[in-house]
Enzyme design. Structure first.
Site, PDB file in Angstrom:
ATOM      1  N   ARG A 235       0.834  -1.206   0.000  1.00 37.04           N
ATOM      2  CA  ARG A 235       0.000   0.000   0.000  1.00 37.04           C
ATOM      3  C   ARG A 235       0.869   1.257   0.000  1.00 37.04           C
ATOM      4  NH1 ARG A 235      -3.063  -1.825   5.215  1.00 37.04           N
ATOM      5  NH2 ARG A 235      -1.328  -2.742   6.317  1.00 37.04           N
TER       6      ARG A 235
ATOM      7  N   GLU B  76      -3.455   5.896   3.974  1.00 37.96           N
ATOM      8  CA  GLU B  76      -2.998   4.901   3.007  1.00 37.96           C
ATOM      9  C   GLU B  76      -3.990   4.727   1.864  1.00 37.96           C
ATOM     10  OE1 GLU B  76      -0.717   1.901   6.094  1.00 37.96           O
ATOM     11  OE2 GLU B  76      -2.852   1.587   5.696  1.00 37.96           O
TER      12      GLU B  76
ATOM     13  N   LYS C 171      -8.888   1.133  -1.520  1.00 37.58           N
ATOM     14  CA  LYS C 171      -9.429   1.647  -0.269  1.00 37.58           C
ATOM     15  C   LYS C 171      -8.584   2.820   0.197  1.00 37.58           C
ATOM     16  CE  LYS C 171      -8.967  -0.605   3.790  1.00 37.58           C
ATOM     17  NZ  LYS C 171      -9.262  -1.554   4.889  1.00 37.58           N
TER      18      LYS C 171
ATOM     19  N   THR D  52     -10.001   5.962  15.420  1.00 42.61           N
ATOM     20  CA  THR D  52      -8.628   5.662  15.005  1.00 42.61           C
ATOM     21  C   THR D  52      -8.565   5.419  13.500  1.00 42.61           C
ATOM     22  OG1 THR D  52      -8.203   4.650  17.141  1.00 42.61           O
ATOM     23  CG2 THR D  52      -6.688   4.088  15.375  1.00 42.61           C
TER      24      THR D  52
ATOM     25  N   ARG E 128     -14.339  -7.119   7.333  1.00 43.10           N
ATOM     26  CA  ARG E 128     -13.442  -7.903   6.479  1.00 43.10           C
ATOM     27  C   ARG E 128     -12.202  -8.337   7.238  1.00 43.10           C
ATOM     28  NH1 ARG E 128      -8.398  -5.771   6.562  1.00 43.10           N
ATOM     29  NH2 ARG E 128      -7.784  -4.312   4.922  1.00 43.10           N
TER      30      ARG E 128
ATOM     31  N   ASP F  97      -8.041  -5.741  28.575  1.00 41.11           N
ATOM     32  CA  ASP F  97      -7.612  -4.478  27.961  1.00 41.11           C
ATOM     33  C   ASP F  97      -7.025  -3.629  29.078  1.00 41.11           C
ATOM     34  OD1 ASP F  97      -8.614  -2.750  25.172  1.00 41.11           O
ATOM     35  OD2 ASP F  97      -7.841  -1.613  26.880  1.00 41.11           O
TER      36      ASP F  97
ATOM     37  N   GLY G  88      -3.033  -6.247  15.685  1.00 38.89           N
ATOM     38  CA  GLY G  88      -2.698  -4.847  15.945  1.00 38.89           C
ATOM     39  C   GLY G  88      -1.365  -4.370  15.402  1.00 38.89           C
TER      40      GLY G  88
ATOM     41  N   ASP H  30       0.551  -3.432  12.732  1.00 39.58           N
ATOM     42  CA  ASP H  30       0.229  -3.279  11.317  1.00 39.58           C
ATOM     43  C   ASP H  30       0.804  -2.030  10.685  1.00 39.58           C
ATOM     44  OD1 ASP H  30      -1.312  -1.430  12.542  1.00 39.58           O
ATOM     45  OD2 ASP H  30      -3.213  -2.121  11.744  1.00 39.58           O
TER      46      ASP H  30
END
Lengths: 349, 349
Positions: free
Chosen positions: A55, A66, A79, A94, A122, A171, A235, A237
């Site tokens: 990307r 992106e 996208k 975010t 997705r 969390d 996460g 990424d």
């Protein structure tokens, strides 16, 4: 050459956030995810047919924007997506996203869709699809570390595709965990709230990490991961953002979407550039082994790839045909005579 | 955290084709082009402030689909644009486009706009802005070879910015020339229809080439270009698509937008990769000479660069504030709690 009305070519079907939510709810969230996973699986099977490129990212102090394009012989899709971890402090999200599907033959867009909701679906559909190939047989318990916006979608996807119905949540922010518990208990999951990541992973066959800090974090250390577990690492990424201690990576069999991109953005940015990884499309085509023993630790180093968004857009395009889940958007000029763009402007006076 | 209504953050202002035409006509086409050229000039002056990359092109048998992103510290913008020369045979346009402007700080889009009409205007505005720096002083006559969709916009731009009021038209398709003559005579130009490109360039101080075939073409040969002329070469804008004989390029002083892109896509793809060219932003900043003698042949090897689209989006964004030339588009999810995307979906049931 005169047309009585603007031709249908001038309009692009647009799926708003409201319509996407209507469509998901009318389909049922788990059915939607299962159908979407079917499209993703189909496109992974024909992986070599796609134009692929890492990307195109534009980094700034607070985040990244992106563009993620890909194409097969028939369709082109891309996208737009941002990632701004600090956004939540100001009531922004975010991640927001939208996407376009176009015809390769004419270059005309044939779908504009919100993708904030669709990306969450997705991402979860891809994780659970991969889980079906890599998680231990008969898995029922999933640890979920990071209970933000992606959490519930992952849980529903793993139930729909892999049969997971017991969740162990943790969390750093207890409010996030409470939010997830509330949503997931209402959907019939058995939920255990844990005081640490260490506690969360106990007895879990699958560990999903989906935290959002833009930094090198160590959500899981080596001692926390036991034999036979499948790690679904969501996460980590982007460059400088990881979740796993590198020692885990060295013990695990690592599966990735598109190595050229994952080596830049995924957990494996912490490893040597030639560390062996398996491409998922080869597993799905039966050309490479998935899980090969009950003791093996498998890791899906998920970063999200353009083909998954392409599959999602293709699925939405197929779903909305002849429905009112979209509205026509006057996005493309359509002069009576294509060479007379100026005349169209003059006649509009 | 509960908001009574969806926050304005959830909506992106959208400028449809109909609204773009209303905006252009309300402003006046020549005023619109002049104002837009002001934004482009401003951005050329601060060229080093931008993130720049050659556009991301996806080529297929019949055409190309491109994404053209750029960013400064405040805004990120990109354009989607296709180029399909065969389209006109089926009543489609060769080029359609739309674009997005976003906030770098949050990653949120702040404008979605049609750009088919807007691209035609920004291409013409850029050409005429460059013409103001490079064309011979007091030029009045322009030859226009290729009388398709871009032709009239170029003419209006060169009148608004450079004072051109006499045009010499030629196209291989007489119907295209008739269409341009009709539109331009109605706008007060003195128009001469020519039987060949050779005839068109006679007595012209400026030569604009904007033909559309996707091939190496020779619209101008060396003998046709005389001393002191300025060539505004618009049509040669992708690999394998040029308009000028290379001998002309060797005699001319060549000016380009972004050399990294022009060497791939422009007329200079026919030359050695180190053939000297001048970057226009340096001329506009006064750091490099433009036209340095009355005899010099100057050439703007135009391919179109992302910063021009960024300027155009910035201009539109400034114009539409507080007007009804746009409509709010429900393109971004806006959950009450940004971490509770799933809850938003559930509450929509």
């Amino acid at each position: 050459m005169t047309r009585p009305d603007p031709s249908p070519l001038a309009f692009v079907p647009f799926v708003s956030v409201a319509n996407m939510m209507r469509l998901v709810n009318a389909t049922g969230t788990e059915s939607f995810i299962s159908e979407l996973a079917g499209y993703i699986e189909e496109d992974f099977r024909r992986w070599p047919d796609f134009d692929k490129t890492p990307r195109l990212a534009s980094h700034s102090r607070d985040g990244v924007i992106e563009l993620m394009p890909t194409a097969d012989a028939e369709n082109y899709g891309f996208k737009y997506v941002n990632g701004h971890p600090k956004n939540t402090r100001e009531g922004y999200q975010t991640v927001t996203a939208f996407g376009v599907l176009a015809s390769v033959a004419t270059g005309y867009p044939i779908l504009l869709s919100e993708m904030t909701v669709l990306t969450a679906l997705r991402t979860a559909a891809t994780s659970a699809l991969v889980g079906r190939y890599l998680a231990p047989k008969g898995a029922q318990v999933m640890a979920m570390i990071g209970n933000g916006a992606q959490c519930e979608f992952q849980a529903l996807a793993f139930r729909a595709l892999c049969g997971i119905d017991r969740l162990r949540l943790y969390d750093t922010d207890p409010a996030a965990t409470q939010k997830a518990r509330r949503n997931l208990a209402a959907r019939g999951f058995t939920v255990v709230i844990c005081k640490s990541a260490q506690e969360a992973v106990e007895g879990a066959e699958i560990i999903t990490t989906c935290t959002a800090d833009k930094q090198y974090a160590t959500i899981l250390t080596d001692n926390m991961v036991g034999s036979g577990q499948h790690i679904n690492a969501i996460g980590g990424d982007c460059p400088g953002k990881t979740e796993l201690h590198p020692d885990i990576l060295r013990r695990a069999e690592i599966f990735v979407e598109y190595p050229e991109q994952t080596r830049i953005e995924g957990e494996i940015q912490q490893l040597a550039p030639d560390h062996p990884v398996t491409e998922l499309w080869r597993v799905i085509r039966g050309e490479a082994p998935g899980r090969s023993s009950a003791e093996q630790i498998t890791l899906f180093d998920s970063v999200g790839f353009a083909i998954e968004d392409f599959s999602a857009l293709r699925y939405i395009h197929a779903k909305i045909g002849g429905t009112d889940f979209c509205e026509p958007l006057d996005m493309l000029a359509d002069p009576d005579d294509p060479r007379d763009l100026f005349g169209m402007l003059e006649r509009a006076r």
